[in-house]
Design a protein around this motif. Structure first.
Motif, PDB file in Angstrom:
ATOM      1  N   CYS A  91       0.812  -1.231   0.000  1.00 37.31           N
ATOM      2  CA  CYS A  91       0.000   0.000   0.000  1.00 37.31           C
ATOM      3  C   CYS A  91       0.837   1.269   0.000  1.00 37.31           C
ATOM      4  O   CYS A  91       0.782   2.055   0.953  1.00 37.31           O
ATOM      5  CB  CYS A  91      -0.970  -0.005   1.181  1.00 37.31           C
ATOM      6  SG  CYS A  91      -0.351  -0.775   2.694  1.00 37.31           S
ATOM      7  N   PRO A  92       1.607   1.496  -1.077  1.00 36.43           N
ATOM      8  CA  PRO A  92       2.465   2.683  -1.123  1.00 36.43           C
ATOM      9  C   PRO A  92       1.677   3.994  -1.077  1.00 36.43           C
ATOM     10  O   PRO A  92       2.059   4.933  -0.373  1.00 36.43           O
ATOM     11  CB  PRO A  92       3.219   2.516  -2.444  1.00 36.43           C
ATOM     12  CG  PRO A  92       2.416   1.566  -3.263  1.00 36.43           C
ATOM     13  CD  PRO A  92       1.751   0.649  -2.273  1.00 36.43           C
ATOM     14  N   GLU A  93       0.561   4.061  -1.808  1.00 33.91           N
ATOM     15  CA  GLU A  93      -0.224   5.311  -1.849  1.00 33.91           C
ATOM     16  C   GLU A  93      -0.765   5.655  -0.465  1.00 33.91           C
ATOM     17  O   GLU A  93      -0.701   6.811  -0.024  1.00 33.91           O
ATOM     18  CB  GLU A  93      -1.398   5.211  -2.842  1.00 33.91           C
ATOM     19  CG  GLU A  93      -0.998   5.130  -4.311  1.00 33.91           C
ATOM     20  CD  GLU A  93      -0.697   3.706  -4.757  1.00 33.91           C
ATOM     21  OE1 GLU A  93      -0.864   2.776  -3.927  1.00 33.91           O
ATOM     22  OE2 GLU A  93      -0.268   3.527  -5.909  1.00 33.91           O
ATOM     23  N   VAL A 118      16.690  -0.878  -1.142  1.00 31.38           N
ATOM     24  CA  VAL A 118      16.277   0.431  -0.618  1.00 31.38           C
ATOM     25  C   VAL A 118      15.837   1.336  -1.769  1.00 31.38           C
ATOM     26  O   VAL A 118      14.790   1.986  -1.702  1.00 31.38           O
ATOM     27  CB  VAL A 118      17.409   1.091   0.203  1.00 31.38           C
ATOM     28  CG1 VAL A 118      17.083   2.549   0.499  1.00 31.38           C
ATOM     29  CG2 VAL A 118      17.630   0.335   1.521  1.00 31.38           C
ATOM     30  N   ASN A 119      16.599   1.318  -2.852  1.00 31.59           N
ATOM     31  CA  ASN A 119      16.231   2.156  -3.999  1.00 31.59           C
ATOM     32  C   ASN A 119      14.915   1.725  -4.643  1.00 31.59           C
ATOM     33  O   ASN A 119      14.137   2.569  -5.086  1.00 31.59           O
ATOM     34  CB  ASN A 119      17.349   2.145  -5.054  1.00 31.59           C
ATOM     35  CG  ASN A 119      18.412   3.181  -4.719  1.00 31.59           C
ATOM     36  OD1 ASN A 119      18.150   4.135  -3.977  1.00 31.59           O
ATOM     37  ND2 ASN A 119      19.606   2.996  -5.248  1.00 31.59           N
ATOM     38  N   ALA A 120      14.710   0.406  -4.692  1.00 33.41           N
ATOM     39  CA  ALA A 120      13.452  -0.089  -5.277  1.00 33.41           C
ATOM     40  C   ALA A 120      12.267   0.384  -4.449  1.00 33.41           C
ATOM     41  O   ALA A 120      11.231   0.790  -4.990  1.00 33.41           O
ATOM     42  CB  ALA A 120      13.474  -1.610  -5.365  1.00 33.41           C
ATOM     43  N   ILE A 121      12.419   0.351  -3.121  1.00 29.80           N
ATOM     44  CA  ILE A 121      11.325   0.802  -2.243  1.00 29.80           C
ATOM     45  C   ILE A 121      11.140   2.310  -2.371  1.00 29.80           C
ATOM     46  O   ILE A 121      10.019   2.816  -2.466  1.00 29.80           O
ATOM     47  CB  ILE A 121      11.604   0.392  -0.775  1.00 29.80           C
ATOM     48  CG1 ILE A 121      11.637  -1.135  -0.649  1.00 29.80           C
ATOM     49  CG2 ILE A 121      10.564   0.987   0.165  1.00 29.80           C
ATOM     50  CD1 ILE A 121      12.062  -1.651   0.720  1.00 29.80           C
ATOM     51  N   LEU A 124       9.278   3.138  -5.501  1.00 22.69           N
ATOM     52  CA  LEU A 124       7.856   2.789  -5.369  1.00 22.69           C
ATOM     53  C   LEU A 124       7.112   3.865  -4.585  1.00 22.69           C
ATOM     54  O   LEU A 124       6.006   4.284  -4.961  1.00 22.69           O
ATOM     55  CB  LEU A 124       7.762   1.441  -4.640  1.00 22.69           C
ATOM     56  CG  LEU A 124       6.430   0.700  -4.623  1.00 22.69           C
ATOM     57  CD1 LEU A 124       6.032   0.294  -6.038  1.00 22.69           C
ATOM     58  CD2 LEU A 124       6.534  -0.544  -3.752  1.00 22.69           C
ATOM     59  N   LEU A 125       7.730   4.336  -3.492  1.00 20.11           N
ATOM     60  CA  LEU A 125       7.080   5.360  -2.663  1.00 20.11           C
ATOM     61  C   LEU A 125       7.001   6.692  -3.411  1.00 20.11           C
ATOM     62  O   LEU A 125       6.014   7.420  -3.303  1.00 20.11           O
ATOM     63  CB  LEU A 125       7.836   5.533  -1.342  1.00 20.11           C
ATOM     64  CG  LEU A 125       7.806   4.332  -0.388  1.00 20.11           C
ATOM     65  CD1 LEU A 125       8.740   4.564   0.805  1.00 20.11           C
ATOM     66  CD2 LEU A 125       6.386   4.059   0.117  1.00 20.11           C
ATOM     67  N   GLU A 126       8.040   6.996  -4.174  1.00 18.87           N
ATOM     68  CA  GLU A 126       8.030   8.254  -4.932  1.00 18.87           C
ATOM     69  C   GLU A 126       6.991   8.211  -6.054  1.00 18.87           C
ATOM     70  O   GLU A 126       6.312   9.202  -6.311  1.00 18.87           O
ATOM     71  CB  GLU A 126       9.430   8.549  -5.472  1.00 18.87           C
ATOM     72  CG  GLU A 126      10.360   9.024  -4.343  1.00 18.87           C
ATOM     73  CD  GLU A 126      11.808   9.234  -4.782  1.00 18.87           C
ATOM     74  OE1 GLU A 126      12.564   9.846  -4.017  1.00 18.87           O
ATOM     75  OE2 GLU A 126      12.170   8.763  -5.882  1.00 18.87           O
ATOM     76  N   GLU A 127       6.865   7.054  -6.677  1.00 17.75           N
ATOM     77  CA  GLU A 127       5.832   6.915  -7.720  1.00 17.75           C
ATOM     78  C   GLU A 127       4.434   7.085  -7.124  1.00 17.75           C
ATOM     79  O   GLU A 127       3.494   7.472  -7.808  1.00 17.75           O
ATOM     80  CB  GLU A 127       5.947   5.546  -8.398  1.00 17.75           C
ATOM     81  CG  GLU A 127       7.093   5.490  -9.404  1.00 17.75           C
ATOM     82  CD  GLU A 127       7.377   4.070  -9.888  1.00 17.75           C
ATOM     83  OE1 GLU A 127       8.301   3.915 -10.701  1.00 17.75           O
ATOM     84  OE2 GLU A 127       6.698   3.137  -9.429  1.00 17.75           O
ATOM     85  N   ALA A 128       4.332   6.780  -5.825  1.00 22.32           N
ATOM     86  CA  ALA A 128       3.035   6.929  -5.141  1.00 22.32           C
ATOM     87  C   ALA A 128       2.852   8.358  -4.621  1.00 22.32           C
ATOM     88  O   ALA A 128       1.876   8.643  -3.934  1.00 22.32           O
ATOM     89  CB  ALA A 128       2.946   5.922  -3.997  1.00 22.32           C
ATOM     90  N   ILE A 133      11.874  10.976   1.236  1.00 18.96           N
ATOM     91  CA  ILE A 133      11.869   9.674   1.904  1.00 18.96           C
ATOM     92  C   ILE A 133      13.162   9.515   2.703  1.00 18.96           C
ATOM     93  O   ILE A 133      14.258   9.684   2.154  1.00 18.96           O
ATOM     94  CB  ILE A 133      11.771   8.520   0.868  1.00 18.96           C
ATOM     95  CG1 ILE A 133      10.632   8.751  -0.138  1.00 18.96           C
ATOM     96  CG2 ILE A 133      11.640   7.177   1.567  1.00 18.96           C
ATOM     97  CD1 ILE A 133       9.250   8.794   0.443  1.00 18.96           C
ATOM     98  N   LEU A 134      13.043   9.217   3.977  1.00 14.06           N
ATOM     99  CA  LEU A 134      14.225   9.056   4.832  1.00 14.06           C
ATOM    100  C   LEU A 134      14.764   7.615   4.780  1.00 14.06           C
ATOM    101  O   LEU A 134      14.099   6.708   4.290  1.00 14.06           O
ATOM    102  CB  LEU A 134      13.884   9.437   6.269  1.00 14.06           C
ATOM    103  CG  LEU A 134      13.337  10.854   6.503  1.00 14.06           C
ATOM    104  CD1 LEU A 134      13.012  11.065   7.981  1.00 14.06           C
ATOM    105  CD2 LEU A 134      14.340  11.904   6.025  1.00 14.06           C
ATOM    106  N   GLY A 135      15.972   7.456   5.312  1.00 13.70           N
ATOM    107  CA  GLY A 135      16.564   6.116   5.396  1.00 13.70           C
ATOM    108  C   GLY A 135      17.194   5.656   4.097  1.00 13.70           C
ATOM    109  O   GLY A 135      17.477   4.471   3.915  1.00 13.70           O
ATOM    110  N   THR A 136      17.447   6.602   3.184  1.00 16.55           N
ATOM    111  CA  THR A 136      17.941   6.199   1.869  1.00 16.55           C
ATOM    112  C   THR A 136      19.399   6.606   1.631  1.00 16.55           C
ATOM    113  O   THR A 136      20.030   6.113   0.718  1.00 16.55           O
ATOM    114  CB  THR A 136      17.070   6.817   0.754  1.00 16.55           C
ATOM    115  OG1 THR A 136      17.099   8.240   0.918  1.00 16.55           O
ATOM    116  CG2 THR A 136      15.633   6.331   0.846  1.00 16.55           C
TER     117      THR A 136
END
Lengths: 267, 267
Positions: A91-93, A118-121, A124-128, A133-136
């Motif tokens: 549920c990224p959105e 980490v980049n894949a996640i 996904l979050l940015e596309e949503a 985004i922290l922790g990157t």
């Protein structure tokens, strides 16, 4: 695993468990896109099992915990939402919307730090619609005590300075570590007896795909509440009592099944 | 998925749930070797969840069902053991030993017929000492009624002519289909409320990795029994009553946890 044959298993639209099957495929897709670890598929299965026992619906005890959780997030100085592969895949959105609504940044924190995950996640979050985004950024991460795995690395702008951490689908070691660091911990866990469920201050026993939209809805309402009102909601919540209510619900369900389950044989 | 990073997560030998973690990795390896379908990982998770509730041990109700199952297999004219990806990945040797002990051939029958999967499972079983594995020669397979998926294809020397079918970790549709074809069905399922558990004639609610060696041990004993003795064991077994005993056990466990689960907070 280049073969995509399994992605397109046809599910009849009237299948009684279509939602569960669709999210199962999201998790499998997540694994193929690096977002989800292999062990994340197994964890998803454990969740499915408990959701089945809970009737695959958001029960009163979950709403009760959601109310307290939202109040707690709105009262926090530095709330943060910890995101792992499974939550991102499912549920990224909804994560992004909740993050914006309660002003809590998303921080990626994963157990299996496979290259590229980490980049894949993050993608996904940015596309949503996610931003900042922290922790990157590995170069700025700091270590927290009480945790031996590679998850001890946290973002100095996120979990490190947080007072309230929202950890959907988290493992017990990490929950315990966050508690021992003095954080107020809110969890979403379908297993009411997991170490995460027991250690958290507020445990929402529900499926994350149903929980997040409800949290956002309640946050929009609670944003108009006075601090005192929110504090009252948090203070009146008793996590142990609430989990015991979940267990009573499960017992009632299983008792009912002692005859009902066999009715399929006589149809 | 060429990256093998995740295969070698170190597990401390004194980890309280080391067995569970080791078999989790067998399933993940199985997926990488084509033996296990992606959805098989999720199914494994569902099993883990129930095994946890059952105390991760073989309980009396399981032994009771195992006794009836072994007697039933020894009484059969044409017993057969149906093998899917998960079972093959978890315990290939134990399958071969049981197959030899009760004279029941192994027949591969899988839902996700990805290219190469049948051969991967066949190879695994042969490496474990298996011979004459059925369900591998597409050219001789015949269709059974009552099942719409590609699992309707069965081996004319196996399930087609069988009177007793042993189906560890099976899905509900197939169990129901086999029952409607008049087969006597023995299942191993950690979920006492699954459709497979309810439909089967004899349901062993236990973890397959513990069940198979016990079945072989009991088979070696029962082989000396007279037919009448074996019939008595089968006749005295009541599957509905036994599943109700499982549910009573689960209720007792959950009731106990209402206080006990929270003891970790005070250590």
């Amino acid at each position: 695993m280049g073969d995509k044959e399994n992605n397109y298993v046809k599910i009849p639209k009237d299948h009684p468990r279509i939602t569960s099957l669709l999210y199962r495929h999201k998790i499998i897709e997540g694994m193929k896109n690096l977002v989800v670890a292999e062990a994340g598929l197994i964890a998803h299965g454990r969740g499915e099992c408990f959701d089945y026992i809970l009737g695959e619906k958001t029960n009163d005890f979950a709403i009760h915990a959601i109310n307290a959780a939202v109040a707690q997030l709105l009262l926090a100085q530095h709330p943060v939402i910890s995101v792992n592969g499974n939550v991102a895949a499912l549920c990224p959105e909804d994560l992004v919307i909740l993050s914006n609504t309660v002003n809590a940044p998303l921080e990626i924190n994963i157990f299996y730090r496979k290259k590229g995950r980490v980049n894949a996640i993050k993608k996904l979050l940015e596309e949503a619609g996610g931003k900042n985004i922290l922790g990157t950024d590995e170069s700025i991460m700091v270590e927290i005590e009480e945790l031996s795995s590679n998850r001890r690395n946290v973002d100095p702008k996120g979990i490190k300075i947080s007072d309230v951490v929202f950890i959907p689908l988290e493992d017990g070691d990490r929950t315990e570590a966050l508690k021992k660091l003095g954080k107020t911990v809110i969890s979403v866990d379908l297993n009411p007896l997991s170490r995460t469920a027991i250690w958290a201050d507020i445990t929402i026993v529900d499926n994350i795909i149903r929980t997040l939209p409800i949290m956002t809805k309640i946050a929009l309402k609670y944003k108009n509440y006075a601090k005192e009102q929110l504090k009252k909601i948090v203070d009146e919540f008793n996590n142990k009592k609430n989990i015991q209510n979940v267990l009573d619900f499960v017992i009632k369900y299983i008792n009912l099944q002692k005859e009902k389950a066999f009715s399929i044989l006589y149809k």
